[in-house]
Design a protein around this motif. Structure first.
Motif, short mmCIF file in Angstrom:
data_model
loop_
_atom_site.label_atom_id
_atom_site.label_comp_id
_atom_site.label_asym_id
_atom_site.label_seq_id
_atom_site.Cartn_x
_atom_site.Cartn_y
_atom_site.Cartn_z
N ARG A 1 0.83 -1.21 0.00
CA ARG A 1 0.00 0.00 0.00
C ARG A 1 0.87 1.26 0.00
NH1 ARG A 1 -5.44 -0.98 1.19
NH2 ARG A 1 -5.87 -2.97 2.24
N SER A 2 2.02 1.20 0.65
CA SER A 2 2.84 2.40 0.82
C SER A 2 3.59 2.78 -0.44
CB SER A 2 3.84 2.19 1.96
OG SER A 2 4.63 1.04 1.72
N THR A 3 4.09 1.79 -1.19
CA THR A 3 4.95 2.09 -2.34
C THR A 3 4.38 1.59 -3.67
OG1 THR A 3 6.18 0.02 -2.06
CG2 THR A 3 6.99 1.97 -0.86
N GLY A 4 3.47 0.63 -3.62
CA GLY A 4 2.93 0.06 -4.86
C GLY A 4 3.82 -1.01 -5.46
N THR A 5 4.98 -1.25 -4.87
CA THR A 5 5.89 -2.28 -5.37
C THR A 5 5.48 -3.65 -4.84
OG1 THR A 5 7.38 -1.86 -3.51
CG2 THR A 5 7.82 -0.70 -5.57
N ASP A 6 5.75 -4.69 -5.67
CA ASP A 6 5.38 -6.05 -5.27
C ASP A 6 6.28 -6.55 -4.15
OD1 ASP A 6 3.31 -6.16 -7.00
OD2 ASP A 6 4.31 -7.40 -8.50
N ALA A 7 5.72 -7.35 -3.29
CA ALA A 7 6.48 -7.96 -2.20
C ALA A 7 5.93 -9.36 -1.95
CB ALA A 7 6.37 -7.11 -0.93
N ASN A 8 6.80 -10.20 -1.39
CA ASN A 8 6.38 -11.58 -1.08
C ASN A 8 5.44 -11.59 0.12
OD1 ASN A 8 7.92 -12.65 -3.10
ND2 ASN A 8 9.67 -13.13 -1.79
N VAL A 9 4.30 -12.23 -0.07
CA VAL A 9 3.33 -12.35 1.01
C VAL A 9 3.04 -13.84 1.22
CG1 VAL A 9 1.06 -11.68 1.85
CG2 VAL A 9 2.29 -10.18 0.30
N PRO A 10 3.14 -14.35 2.44
CA PRO A 10 2.86 -15.76 2.66
C PRO A 10 1.36 -16.06 2.54
CG PRO A 10 3.43 -14.67 4.72
CD PRO A 10 3.62 -13.66 3.64
N MET A 11 1.05 -17.11 1.78
CA MET A 11 -0.34 -17.56 1.63
C MET A 11 -0.42 -18.99 2.18
SD MET A 11 -2.67 -17.49 -1.79
CE MET A 11 -4.43 -17.81 -1.77
N ARG A 12 -1.31 -19.21 3.11
CA ARG A 12 -1.38 -20.48 3.82
C ARG A 12 -2.67 -21.22 3.48
NH1 ARG A 12 1.30 -22.39 8.11
NH2 ARG A 12 2.35 -20.38 8.43
N GLY A 13 -2.52 -22.46 3.07
CA GLY A 13 -3.68 -23.30 2.85
C GLY A 13 -4.01 -24.04 4.14
N VAL A 14 -5.21 -23.89 4.61
CA VAL A 14 -5.61 -24.48 5.89
C VAL A 14 -6.92 -25.26 5.73
CG1 VAL A 14 -4.53 -22.60 7.19
CG2 VAL A 14 -6.96 -22.46 6.59
N GLY A 15 -7.24 -26.03 6.73
CA GLY A 15 -8.52 -26.71 6.77
C GLY A 15 -9.37 -26.11 7.88
N LYS A 16 -10.53 -26.67 8.10
CA LYS A 16 -11.41 -26.11 9.13
C LYS A 16 -10.83 -26.29 10.53
CE LYS A 16 -14.07 -30.41 9.48
NZ LYS A 16 -15.40 -31.05 9.37
N GLU A 17 -9.84 -27.24 10.67
CA GLU A 17 -9.24 -27.49 11.99
C GLU A 17 -8.29 -26.37 12.41
OE1 GLU A 17 -8.62 -29.34 9.34
OE2 GLU A 17 -9.86 -31.13 9.51
N ALA A 18 -7.80 -25.59 11.45
CA ALA A 18 -6.77 -24.59 11.75
C ALA A 18 -7.25 -23.60 12.80
CB ALA A 18 -6.38 -23.84 10.47
N MET A 19 -8.51 -23.19 12.73
CA MET A 19 -9.04 -22.21 13.66
C MET A 19 -9.21 -22.82 15.07
SD MET A 19 -9.98 -21.89 10.44
CE MET A 19 -9.90 -20.70 9.13
N ALA A 20 -9.53 -24.10 15.12
CA ALA A 20 -9.68 -24.76 16.41
C ALA A 20 -8.32 -24.96 17.09
CB ALA A 20 -10.39 -26.10 16.24
N VAL A 21 -7.31 -25.27 16.28
CA VAL A 21 -5.96 -25.45 16.84
C VAL A 21 -5.46 -24.14 17.44
CG1 VAL A 21 -3.56 -25.88 16.23
CG2 VAL A 21 -5.36 -27.37 15.34
#
Length: 397
Positions: free
Chosen positions: A115-135
């Motif tokens: 948002r600050s510069t408009g340049t691309d940066a690496n962002v972690p994307m995590r694949g989770v299941g419904k259990e992730a929120m309970a853990v």
């Protein structure tokens, strides 16, 4: 003894009252020390903020399991069969129906503009299941809703939403030739999860050709003390080659390299600036002693000892330094504390959103630096003042 203390107080008050006559040099010295303190606090508040962003404030009973030898989730890899064996290990908390609180997760890196510069940066994307929120019992939706499994939907951590464009509820982001709808913003009790984007792992796997692969398993333990039993069972299982540790230990390890580097840079820059400020203080105090040669000689002739003269000069230097240090610390606190930023975590090559954090310990350290500069800056001029021959100095009258 009382006479000696009385002399120190009298001479010190006299020295302080003469500061307005030398206000130009005194202000310059104070500003120099304020600059040292502000830089010290500013740089180290980055390290403190990053450390805080990599620390979970919630439950400490979550463990993470990676492939043995992996130093990050990016370099780890687990098959579905291995995740099932991990879920059967002792020490894991279970539902009333006996299902383990474990979450098999996929971790990929995507590009999004800041948002600050408009340049691309690496962002972690995590694949989770419904259990992730309970853990992760500290998981909480702050805005919008949670993802629906099987759909191209994502939720963004509050840190990621604050730092990267497009992560607003209702908007769509284009990642991996697929459009993903942002349906919610979440918090995770601090930690790096708040810099991530989460989606359904079953949708993410084919999008990144990972099929049956995962990279980590998060497990909720019965208690943090069960980590040894859990780890021992996994490491002694010949079907597994994995390592397990508490999530808090894992995040602390992940932040070590960058916080150490920032602290090193901070101390190096501060050391250089402190050297300059020290010479400034020396110059100011030497000038003060030179301007007060006759007064000091008169005090000596009246019976004041050398040690009260030394201590009074050092006290004046210390007062100027503490005034400058307090001003610098206040300026750094009010301008930097809470300032939002992001930086790359070299151990995972992903962006971590964090806020500059000015802690009380950091402020105390900065004031201590200012005091040391003041004492050293006043020491040599004080010795010179004490050694002034009384007769020679009085002839200058």
């Amino acid at each position: 003894m009382m006479n000696w203390l009385s002399q120190i107080v009298s001479v010190s008050l006299f020295s302080l009252r003469t500061i307005p006559a030398r206000k130009g040099a005194a202000i310059t010295t104070a500003i120099g020390i304020a600059g040292v303190v502000a830089v010290f606090v500013g740089v180290l508040s980055i390290a403190e903020g990053f450390r805080a962003a990599m620390t979970v404030s919630g439950p400490q009973d979550v463990a993470i399991v990676l492939r043995a030898g992996a130093d990050s989730e990016m370099t780890s890899g687990l098959t579905r069969e291995e995740t099932r064996l991990i879920a059967d290990a002792p020490g894991i908390a279970r539902t009333p129906e006996g299902a383990p609180f474990t979450s098999s997760e996929l971790f990929v890196m995507v590009n999004l503009p800041k948002r600050s510069t408009g340049t691309d940066a690496n962002v972690p994307m995590r694949g989770v299941g419904k259990e992730a929120m309970a853990v992760r019992s500290d998981f909480k939706i702050l805005e919008g809703r949670n993802i629906e499994l099987g759909k191209n939907e994502v939720i963004a951590g509050i840190g990621a939403a604050r730092s990267f464009a497009g992560l607003d509820v209702g908007k769509k982001i284009h990642i991996g030739m697929i459009d993903w709808e942002v349906v919610g913003i979440f918090s995770g009790g601090g930690g790096s999860a708040e810099s991530e984007i989460w989606t359904d792992s079953a949708v993410l796997q084919p999008a990144y050709n990972r099929q049956e692969g995962f990279q980590s398993v998060y497990a909720k333990l019965i208690s943090p003390q069960d980590i040894d039993q859990f780890r021992g069972a996994l490491e002694s299982n010949p079907q597994l080659k994995v390592k397990a540790m508490l999530q808090s230990e894992w995040l602390s390890e992940q932040s070590t390299m960058l916080t150490g580097f920032i602290q090193g840079i901070g101390y190096f820059i501060t050391g250089l600036m402190a050297l300059g400020a020290l010479f400034g203080a020396l110059n100011t105090m030497y000038s003060a002693v030179a301007a007060r040669t006759r007064e000091i000689a008169t005090l000596r002739a009246l019976g004041f000892g050398a040690s009260p003269i030394v201590l009074s000069v050092m006290f004046e230097s210390l007062v100027l330094s503490l005034a400058g240090g307090a001003a610098g610390a206040a300026a750094a606190y009010f301008t930097l504390n809470g300032y939002q930023a992001s930086t790359i975590n070299w151990q995972s090559f992903s962006q971590i959103a964090f806020a500059f954090t000015v802690t009380p310990a950091l402020l105390a350290n900065a004031i201590l630096w200012a005091a040391v500069i003041g004492v050293l800056g006043g020491l040599f001029p004080a010795i010179r003042a004490a050694r002034l021959p009384i007769a020679t100095a009085l002839r200058e009258i």
